[in-house]
Design a protein around this motif. Structure first.
Motif, mmCIF file in Angstrom:
data_model
loop_
_atom_site.group_PDB
_atom_site.id
_atom_site.type_symbol
_atom_site.label_atom_id
_atom_site.label_comp_id
_atom_site.label_asym_id
_atom_site.label_seq_id
_atom_site.Cartn_x
_atom_site.Cartn_y
_atom_site.Cartn_z
ATOM 1 N N ASN A 96 0.824 -1.209 0.000
ATOM 2 C CA ASN A 96 0.000 0.000 0.000
ATOM 3 C C ASN A 96 0.859 1.260 0.000
ATOM 4 O O ASN A 96 1.877 1.322 0.691
ATOM 5 N N ASP A 97 0.410 2.274 -0.775
ATOM 6 C CA ASP A 97 1.146 3.537 -0.807
ATOM 7 C C ASP A 97 0.955 4.293 0.499
ATOM 8 O O ASP A 97 -0.104 4.209 1.128
ATOM 9 N N VAL A 98 1.964 5.052 0.883
ATOM 10 C CA VAL A 98 1.816 6.004 1.992
ATOM 11 C C VAL A 98 1.061 7.211 1.451
ATOM 12 O O VAL A 98 1.413 7.751 0.398
ATOM 13 N N MET A 99 -0.001 7.632 2.128
ATOM 14 C CA MET A 99 -0.832 8.732 1.633
ATOM 15 C C MET A 99 -0.092 10.067 1.744
ATOM 16 O O MET A 99 0.702 10.277 2.665
ATOM 17 N N ALA A 100 -0.393 10.969 0.781
ATOM 18 C CA ALA A 100 0.284 12.269 0.752
ATOM 19 C C ALA A 100 -0.076 13.096 1.975
ATOM 20 O O ALA A 100 -1.218 13.056 2.459
ATOM 21 N N ALA A 101 0.874 13.885 2.447
ATOM 22 C CA ALA A 101 0.666 14.715 3.650
ATOM 23 C C ALA A 101 -0.460 15.725 3.444
ATOM 24 O O ALA A 101 -1.124 16.131 4.400
ATOM 25 N N LYS A 102 -0.676 16.143 2.181
ATOM 26 C CA LYS A 102 -1.699 17.169 1.912
ATOM 27 C C LYS A 102 -3.103 16.715 2.333
ATOM 28 O O LYS A 102 -3.989 17.537 2.555
ATOM 29 N N HIS A 103 -3.312 15.449 2.445
ATOM 30 C CA HIS A 103 -4.626 14.942 2.862
ATOM 31 C C HIS A 103 -4.835 15.049 4.371
ATOM 32 O O HIS A 103 -5.903 14.716 4.878
ATOM 33 N N PHE A 104 -3.793 15.463 5.075
ATOM 34 C CA PHE A 104 -3.861 15.462 6.541
ATOM 35 C C PHE A 104 -3.400 16.789 7.125
ATOM 36 O O PHE A 104 -2.687 16.828 8.113
ATOM 37 N N VAL A 105 -3.797 17.866 6.469
ATOM 38 C CA VAL A 105 -3.424 19.186 6.991
ATOM 39 C C VAL A 105 -4.311 19.489 8.188
ATOM 40 O O VAL A 105 -5.545 19.381 8.087
ATOM 41 N N TRP A 106 -3.687 19.834 9.291
ATOM 42 C CA TRP A 106 -4.455 20.092 10.526
ATOM 43 C C TRP A 106 -4.927 21.537 10.532
ATOM 44 O O TRP A 106 -4.145 22.472 10.371
ATOM 45 N N LYS A 107 -6.239 21.720 10.636
ATOM 46 C CA LYS A 107 -6.794 23.084 10.666
ATOM 47 C C LYS A 107 -7.439 23.317 12.020
ATOM 48 O O LYS A 107 -8.406 22.643 12.375
ATOM 49 N N PRO A 108 -6.882 24.277 12.785
ATOM 50 C CA PRO A 108 -7.497 24.548 14.092
ATOM 51 C C PRO A 108 -8.934 25.050 13.936
ATOM 52 O O PRO A 108 -9.240 25.752 12.981
ATOM 53 N N ARG A 109 -9.795 24.621 14.841
ATOM 54 C CA ARG A 109 -11.176 25.114 14.810
ATOM 55 C C ARG A 109 -11.251 26.526 15.330
ATOM 56 O O ARG A 109 -10.451 26.919 16.168
ATOM 57 N N ASP A 110 -12.247 27.287 14.841
ATOM 58 C CA ASP A 110 -12.417 28.674 15.323
ATOM 59 C C ASP A 110 -12.906 28.669 16.752
ATOM 60 O O ASP A 110 -13.664 27.808 17.161
#
Ligand SMILES: [Fe+2]
Length: 275
Positions: free
Chosen positions: A261-275
């Protein structure tokens, strides 16, 4: 924190040969490289049996040469594919204890780890302990007093409702009786079945590591018929167990050192703080 690695089922063959079409020598090299690269902070590694595919002297010679690459101390025990006499002749008689079995006791970081040789040449592949080995185990558990204990052996300690159930540890009830005398058995870890299973047997928690060779699909017995005669086998992944243990908890991670299995790209897991 105690950290150790469990690798199993190398099924090593003489150079130039394969086991069921798989280059088990190459897979062993990859496992060793992976441990050296990602887990060289581990306290030790256990190789839990089926080191050679058919007890071949040339496989043990190859294994002995490869052991020198490892950056962490490594303890060995045997499985049903091994030949104890050939193993001890090539790897050295010091691998056997006073009972003649390839057992080990390691006291480290507030734990006792007991490595048990469940191989028996007369069972056709199942595991078995002599009464003398069960007595030995009892004495080592008694000595441990209040220390948490982790046991590693080749054979699985209960039936998994799969095709290989006839190859489990034969005297599992006697084993469980001895093990249950200790109040803090953290885990019993095996290889042998080439698949991941976890559960408990008579209250004893266990898991199995899929190991270095091919994987077996857990094709289960259906309510309407017998267990299918043929099971699906996959070439990958190759897998190690990573045991992390302290005074409160014991965790076993199963990590694939070979995986399609491929390692998924980091762009799919960008952490966005909640408001
Ligand atoms: Fe085995």
């Amino acid at each position: 924190m105690l950290k150790f690695i469990v690798l199993a089922d190398l099924h090593l063959v003489p150079k130039g040969e394969t086991s069921h079409s798989i280059d088990t020598g190459e897979r062993m090299e990859k496992a060793f490289e992976f441990v050296n690269t990602h887990h060289n902070d581990a306290d030790f590694m256990v190789i839990a049996g089926d080191i050679a595919d058919h007890g071949e002297p040339a496989a043990y010679e190859r294994f002995k040469d490869a052991l020198g690459q490892l950056k962490i101390p490594t303890f060995l025990t045997l499985g049903n594919h091994d030949n104890r006499a050939t193993f001890l002749k090539i790897l050295g008689a010091e691998h056997a204890d006073e009972t003649g079995n390839v057992n080990h006791v390691i006291d480290m970081k507030g734990h006792r780890i007991i490595i048990l040789d469940s191989s028996d040449p007369d069972t056709g592949g199942a595991g078995r302990f002599e009464q003398s080995q069960l007595n030995w185990l009892q004495s080592k558990l008694d000595e441990a007093k209040d220390l948490p204990v982790i046991i590693v052996l080749h054979h699985n300690i209960t039936k998994f409702h799969v095709q290989t159930d006839f190859l489990i540890l034969q005297d599992n009830a006697a084993f469980a009786k001895v093990v249950s005398s200790h109040r803090d058995i953290r885990q019993v870890i095996s290889g042998h079945v080439h698949m991941n299973v976890s559960g408990s047997y008579k209250g004893i928690p266990f898991c199995t590591v899929a190991g270095c060779h091919y994987n077996i699909e857990p094709t289960l017995q259906s309510a309407s018929g017998p267990i299918p005669a043929r099971v699906a086998r996959r070439e990958g992944p190759g897998q190690i167990g990573i045991v992390l243990s302290n005074e409160d908890s014991t965790v076993v991670h199963m990590q694939n050192f070979l995986d399609g299995n491929d390692v998924m790209a980091a762009k799919h897991f960008v952490w966005k703080p909640r408001d």
